[in-house]
Design an enzyme around this catalytic site. Structure first.
Site, PDB file in Angstrom:
ATOM      1  N   CYS A 287      30.605  27.217   4.434  1.00 11.83           N
ATOM      2  CA  CYS A 287      30.624  26.974   5.879  1.00 11.83           C
ATOM      3  C   CYS A 287      29.534  25.934   6.160  1.00 11.83           C
ATOM      4  CB  CYS A 287      30.447  28.265   6.675  1.00 11.83           C
ATOM      5  SG  CYS A 287      28.884  29.120   6.445  1.00 11.83           S
TER       6      CYS A 287
ATOM      7  N   ASP B  77      35.357  27.303   6.052  1.00 12.02           N
ATOM      8  CA  ASP B  77      35.788  27.050   7.431  1.00 12.02           C
ATOM      9  C   ASP B  77      35.866  25.531   7.627  1.00 12.02           C
ATOM     10  OD1 ASP B  77      33.188  26.202   7.758  1.00 12.02           O
ATOM     11  OD2 ASP B  77      32.707  27.570   9.407  1.00 12.02           O
TER      12      ASP B  77
ATOM     13  N   THR C 137      26.300  26.399   6.987  1.00 10.41           N
ATOM     14  CA  THR C 137      25.013  26.765   6.387  1.00 10.41           C
ATOM     15  C   THR C 137      25.139  27.702   5.192  1.00 10.41           C
ATOM     16  OG1 THR C 137      24.873  28.677   7.841  1.00 10.41           O
ATOM     17  CG2 THR C 137      23.848  26.625   8.633  1.00 10.41           C
TER      18      THR C 137
ATOM     19  N   HIS D 142      19.722  38.734 -11.872  1.00 12.37           N
ATOM     20  CA  HIS D 142      19.121  39.950 -11.320  1.00 12.37           C
ATOM     21  C   HIS D 142      20.035  40.702 -10.359  1.00 12.37           C
ATOM     22  CE1 HIS D 142      14.610  38.863 -12.128  1.00 12.37           C
ATOM     23  NE2 HIS D 142      15.400  38.498 -13.132  1.00 12.37           N
TER      24      HIS D 142
ATOM     25  N   HIS E 291      18.242  45.855 -14.040  1.00  7.44           N
ATOM     26  CA  HIS E 291      18.891  45.252 -12.876  1.00  7.44           C
ATOM     27  C   HIS E 291      20.210  45.966 -12.548  1.00  7.44           C
ATOM     28  CE1 HIS E 291      15.861  42.202 -12.985  1.00  7.44           C
ATOM     29  NE2 HIS E 291      16.200  41.833 -14.217  1.00  7.44           N
TER      30      HIS E 291
END
Ligand code: RB5
Length: 146
Positions: A65, A8, A67, A98, A133
């Site tokens: 973005c 963004d 965060t 994992h 996994h």
């Protein structure tokens, strides 16, 4: 490997820097935008990249973005996508080994550029461990049929 990358307005500058890194690494990518600081809505770019990865047109995605949090939340709404906001190379490595993370989310406002680059390298170079996994990752998409 082919990467879908998007951002963004808060993340487009870091995205441009990461595109240079991908060029240096010889990794192919398609840029899904945005390409300026004009305000946009991160879910639009998250969905475009997530659907490109879920549809197998791309091997993995990278979203940026402010965060990384909004991008990861939005990307995870697309079935088959496993996304998380990653802030260091240890969790980048473990998210691959994992969780078979297939869409990396980064926060341009919370990460130094140098660390973001190291996270991307780790994300792209670390294989999924499989084994126990794989069984657990398979359960993310729904319960195992009885
Ligand atoms: C945009 O201001 C900001 O909210 C967005 O980039 C992102 O950080 C959301 O999670």
């Amino acid at each position: 490997m082919k990467i879908a990358i998007g951002a963004d307005h808060a993340g487009y500058q870091l995205k441009d820097s990461l595109k240079k890194l991908l060029d240096e690494m010889g990794v192919a990518y398609e840029d899904f935008g945005t390409s300026s600081g004009q305000s946009v809505d991160y879910p639009d770019f998250a969905r475009a990249v997530a659907e490109a990865v879920a549809g197998s047109r791309f091997d993995r995605g990278i979203l940026v973005c402010g965060t990384g949090i909004g991008m990861a939340i939005a990307a995870n709404k697309v079935p088959g996508v496993r996304s998380a906001p990653i802030v260091d190379t240890d969790t980048a490595r473990l998210s691959r080994e994992h969780n078979d993370l297939n869409v990396l989310a980064l926060g341009a406002r919370v990460l130094p550029e140098s660390r973001a680059r190291e996270i991307v390298k780790t994300f792209l170079q670390t294989p999924f461990e499989g084994g126990r996994h794989a069984h657990r990752v398979g359960k993310i998409e729904g319960p195992t049929p009885q």
